[in-house]
Design a protein around this motif. Structure first.
Motif, PDB file in Angstrom:
ATOM      1  N   GLY A  80       9.954  -2.966  19.754  1.00 65.23           N
ATOM      2  CA  GLY A  80      11.337  -3.848  19.480  1.00 65.23           C
ATOM      3  C   GLY A  80      11.112  -4.536  17.686  1.00 65.23           C
ATOM      4  N   ILE A  81       9.882  -4.469  17.692  1.00 65.75           N
ATOM      5  CA  ILE A  81      10.030  -4.981  16.147  1.00 65.75           C
ATOM      6  C   ILE A  81      11.166  -4.340  14.968  1.00 65.75           C
ATOM      7  CG2 ILE A  81       9.071  -5.793  13.911  1.00 65.75           C
ATOM      8  CD1 ILE A  81       6.822  -6.996  16.616  1.00 65.75           C
ATOM      9  N   ILE A  82      12.204  -4.785  14.479  1.00 67.58           N
ATOM     10  CA  ILE A  82      12.369  -3.778  12.887  1.00 67.58           C
ATOM     11  C   ILE A  82      11.816  -4.119  11.642  1.00 67.58           C
ATOM     12  CG2 ILE A  82      14.121  -2.956  11.702  1.00 67.58           C
ATOM     13  CD1 ILE A  82      15.663  -4.315  14.115  1.00 67.58           C
ATOM     14  N   ARG A  83      11.267  -2.832  11.144  1.00 66.87           N
ATOM     15  CA  ARG A  83      10.308  -3.009   9.970  1.00 66.87           C
ATOM     16  C   ARG A  83      11.064  -2.435   8.845  1.00 66.87           C
ATOM     17  NH1 ARG A  83       6.093  -6.216  11.530  1.00 66.87           N
ATOM     18  NH2 ARG A  83       4.523  -4.782  13.049  1.00 66.87           N
ATOM     19  N   VAL A  84      11.621  -3.166   8.104  1.00 70.89           N
ATOM     20  CA  VAL A  84      12.026  -2.923   6.187  1.00 70.89           C
ATOM     21  C   VAL A  84      11.023  -2.707   5.431  1.00 70.89           C
ATOM     22  CG1 VAL A  84      13.868  -3.230   5.151  1.00 70.89           C
ATOM     23  CG2 VAL A  84      14.600  -4.373   7.490  1.00 70.89           C
ATOM     24  N   ILE A  85      10.754  -1.776   4.852  1.00 66.46           N
ATOM     25  CA  ILE A  85      10.381  -1.322   3.804  1.00 66.46           C
ATOM     26  C   ILE A  85      10.520  -0.502   2.884  1.00 66.46           C
ATOM     27  CG2 ILE A  85       8.941   0.568   3.015  1.00 66.46           C
ATOM     28  CD1 ILE A  85       8.621   1.351   7.076  1.00 66.46           C
ATOM     29  N   ASP A  86      10.784  -1.594   2.153  1.00 66.00           N
ATOM     30  CA  ASP A  86      10.619  -1.363   0.677  1.00 66.00           C
ATOM     31  C   ASP A  86      10.309  -0.426  -0.003  1.00 66.00           C
ATOM     32  OD1 ASP A  86      10.817  -1.370  -2.802  1.00 66.00           O
ATOM     33  OD2 ASP A  86      11.532  -3.344  -2.839  1.00 66.00           O
ATOM     34  N   GLU A 143       6.452  -0.208  -2.406  1.00 63.61           N
ATOM     35  CA  GLU A 143       5.772   0.338  -0.563  1.00 63.61           C
ATOM     36  C   GLU A 143       5.311  -0.470   0.182  1.00 63.61           C
ATOM     37  OE1 GLU A 143       3.760   3.742  -2.116  1.00 63.61           O
ATOM     38  OE2 GLU A 143       4.675   4.098  -3.406  1.00 63.61           O
ATOM     39  N   LYS A 144       5.500  -1.639  -0.183  1.00 61.80           N
ATOM     40  CA  LYS A 144       5.421  -2.906   1.233  1.00 61.80           C
ATOM     41  C   LYS A 144       6.548  -3.245   1.890  1.00 61.80           C
ATOM     42  CE  LYS A 144       2.640  -4.847  -2.487  1.00 61.80           C
ATOM     43  NZ  LYS A 144       2.142  -6.220  -3.677  1.00 61.80           N
ATOM     44  N   ILE A 145       5.698  -3.697   3.302  1.00 60.18           N
ATOM     45  CA  ILE A 145       7.579  -4.046   3.634  1.00 60.18           C
ATOM     46  C   ILE A 145       8.110  -5.054   3.652  1.00 60.18           C
ATOM     47  CG2 ILE A 145       7.314  -5.730   6.294  1.00 60.18           C
ATOM     48  CD1 ILE A 145       6.464  -2.722   6.739  1.00 60.18           C
ATOM     49  N   HIS A 146       9.227  -5.213   3.549  1.00 60.00           N
ATOM     50  CA  HIS A 146       9.779  -5.913   2.375  1.00 60.00           C
ATOM     51  C   HIS A 146      10.279  -7.224   3.862  1.00 60.00           C
ATOM     52  CE1 HIS A 146      14.134  -8.226   0.751  1.00 60.00           C
ATOM     53  NE2 HIS A 146      14.408  -8.075   2.098  1.00 60.00           N
ATOM     54  N   LYS A 147      10.901  -6.898   4.971  1.00 54.79           N
ATOM     55  CA  LYS A 147      10.929  -7.980   6.377  1.00 54.79           C
ATOM     56  C   LYS A 147      10.645  -7.060   7.398  1.00 54.79           C
ATOM     57  CE  LYS A 147      14.536 -11.494   4.295  1.00 54.79           C
ATOM     58  NZ  LYS A 147      14.346 -11.195   2.916  1.00 54.79           N
ATOM     59  N   ASP A 162      19.461  -7.460   3.479  1.00 54.84           N
ATOM     60  CA  ASP A 162      18.596  -8.602   2.503  1.00 54.84           C
ATOM     61  C   ASP A 162      18.585  -9.767   2.820  1.00 54.84           C
ATOM     62  OD1 ASP A 162      17.866  -7.820  -0.342  1.00 54.84           O
ATOM     63  OD2 ASP A 162      20.530  -8.830  -0.778  1.00 54.84           O
ATOM     64  N   THR A 163      19.341 -10.398   3.857  1.00 55.83           N
ATOM     65  CA  THR A 163      18.726 -11.597   3.966  1.00 55.83           C
ATOM     66  C   THR A 163      17.875 -12.022   5.508  1.00 55.83           C
ATOM     67  OG1 THR A 163      21.040 -11.562   4.820  1.00 55.83           O
ATOM     68  CG2 THR A 163      20.853 -12.310   2.721  1.00 55.83           C
ATOM     69  N   GLY A 164      18.096 -10.843   6.057  1.00 59.83           N
ATOM     70  CA  GLY A 164      16.844 -11.094   7.791  1.00 59.83           C
ATOM     71  C   GLY A 164      17.678 -11.226   8.374  1.00 59.83           C
ATOM     72  N   ILE A 165      19.420 -11.469   8.398  1.00 55.63           N
ATOM     73  CA  ILE A 165      20.037 -12.334   9.491  1.00 55.63           C
ATOM     74  C   ILE A 165      20.849 -11.500  10.565  1.00 55.63           C
ATOM     75  CG2 ILE A 165      22.037 -13.321   9.496  1.00 55.63           C
ATOM     76  CD1 ILE A 165      21.539 -14.834   6.925  1.00 55.63           C
TER      77      ILE A 165
END
Length: 371
Positions: free
Chosen positions: A111-117, A121-125, A162-165
């Motif tokens: 249930g966790i959303i991973r946002v990858i840059d 090459e890192k987790i953004h949020k 972008d903001t994690g909202i």
């Protein structure tokens, strides 16, 4: 030929006469074995024209990025392994921040959303909010910092990557009554989404009256947890097109393509009366048969201009249908002696000349048009 504005310009649609029976020959040009765990999702990057030949897959706790090369080649670009060994990703989508930095957004069993840059090459949020697994993530092509997620917790959520909202939660009195399996943004009406799931329904939602909160999410400077997330409890339209689980829906202009476990994809028009929200009439326009497609969580894909759709089945076969023809025209039926595993998702390239599939046995297949 009847011409109707569908959101992609003026195109021939259902009701028109097909001037030619298109047939295409595809051949297998590559096969990769990514591992032994099932691959549930595969998708090209249609967000950024520089990367139209780049695609991503998810399976187990891994997200992998590849590039399609000339002549059938596939190049491995990046691979991410989640810190949670028990994670099983079910879905992935391309997105970007307001500056255009490419993101990969993945979700699954935890249930966790991973946002990858993908640049650093890192987790953004990482987003936490859903109470159960995430079955699909889709990106708003008109505003690719917005994503929408469909969950086993019976809700759909709108996020700003972008903001994690978490901006809106589509759930409540008029919401889904079982797992939400698929969700999609309307291609031209920025306020509208469609979702479907295990309650056998397709629901159309509007964000119009909540759009100020969407705009506020881009300028919010406080903690994302303090954002006044709003519940959208009632859809503007509920359709009972299918009599079983609906595991994939996509807008096709103002029409909807939806797939159940009934061995077919259905094209239909929601006859929405703005003054009376709720369950409404639908006009079934066409049906695209897909034999041996009676297990759930098999998702179809379309090329960028929605000229054709490709859908796999539980026996490893692919059916490619022309979407701009009436009656329905089967462009190709693809099979390979060594591909016998259920195809969980297909990915069509920008122009439809390449079809990728990801399978239950951890394999990736590439098919290319034979000129």
């Amino acid at each position: 030929m009847k011409m109707v504005k569908t959101g992609f310009g003026c195109e021939p649609v259902v009701g028109s006469v097909s001037l030619s029976k298109k047939k295409k020959d595809y051949k297998v040009t590559n096969k990769l074995q990514e591992g032994k765990r099932p691959l549930y999702a595969i998708t090209f990057n249609f967000i950024d024209s520089r990367y139209f030949n780049v695609f991503a897959t998810v399976g187990g706790n891994r997200v992998t990025v590849y590039q399609c090369l000339e002549g059938g080649g596939i190049s491995l670009l990046q691979s991410y392994v989640d810190e949670d060994k028990d994670e099983s990703f079910y879905t992935v989508s391309w997105a970007c921040d307001v500056d255009g930095t490419p993101f990969l957004v993945a979700g699954g069993s935890n249930g966790i959303i991973r946002v990858i840059d993908t640049g650093t090459e890192k987790i953004h949020k990482s987003f936490v909010g859903h109470g159960d697994s995430i079955n699909e993530i889709r990106t708003q092509s008109l505003k690719p910092s917005l994503i929408v997620t469909a969950s086993k917790d019976e809700s759909v959520r709108l996020w700003n990557v972008d903001t994690g909202i978490c901006i809106l939660i589509f759930s409540g009195a008029g919401g889904h009554r079982n797992e939400v399996l698929s969700v999609d943004f309307h291609p031209s009406d920025i306020y509208r989404i469609a979702s479907c799931g295990m309650d056998n329904t397709v629901k159309i939602w509007s964000m119009k009256e909540f759009w100020t909160y969407v705009e506020k999410s881009f300028t919010w400077t406080d903690l994302p947890s303090k954002f006044p997330t709003k519940y959208v409890q009632f859809p503007v339209f509920i359709a009972a097109v299918h009599s079983n689980y609906v595991d994939c829906n996509r807008w096709f202009g103002d029409f909807i393509l939806s797939k159940s476990v009934d061995n077919e994809v259905v094209l239909w028009e929601p006859l929405i009366k703005e003054q009376s929200a709720g369950e409404g009439m639908v006009d079934i326009l066409q049906k695209y048969p897909v034999p041996e497609c009676d297990i759930w969580f098999i998702k179809f894909s379309c090329d960028f201009h929605y000229n054709s759709a490709a859908v796999g089945n539980r026996e490893g076969k692919i059916y490619v249908w022309e979407l701009q023809a009436s009656p329905p025209n089967l462009i190709a039926r693809l099979s390979h002696a060594q591909c016998r595993s259920p195809i969980r998702q297909t990915a069509m390239s920008f122009d439809g000349s390449t079809i990728l599939t990801c399978c239950e046995d951890g394999s990736i297949w590439r098919w290319d048009v034979v000129n």
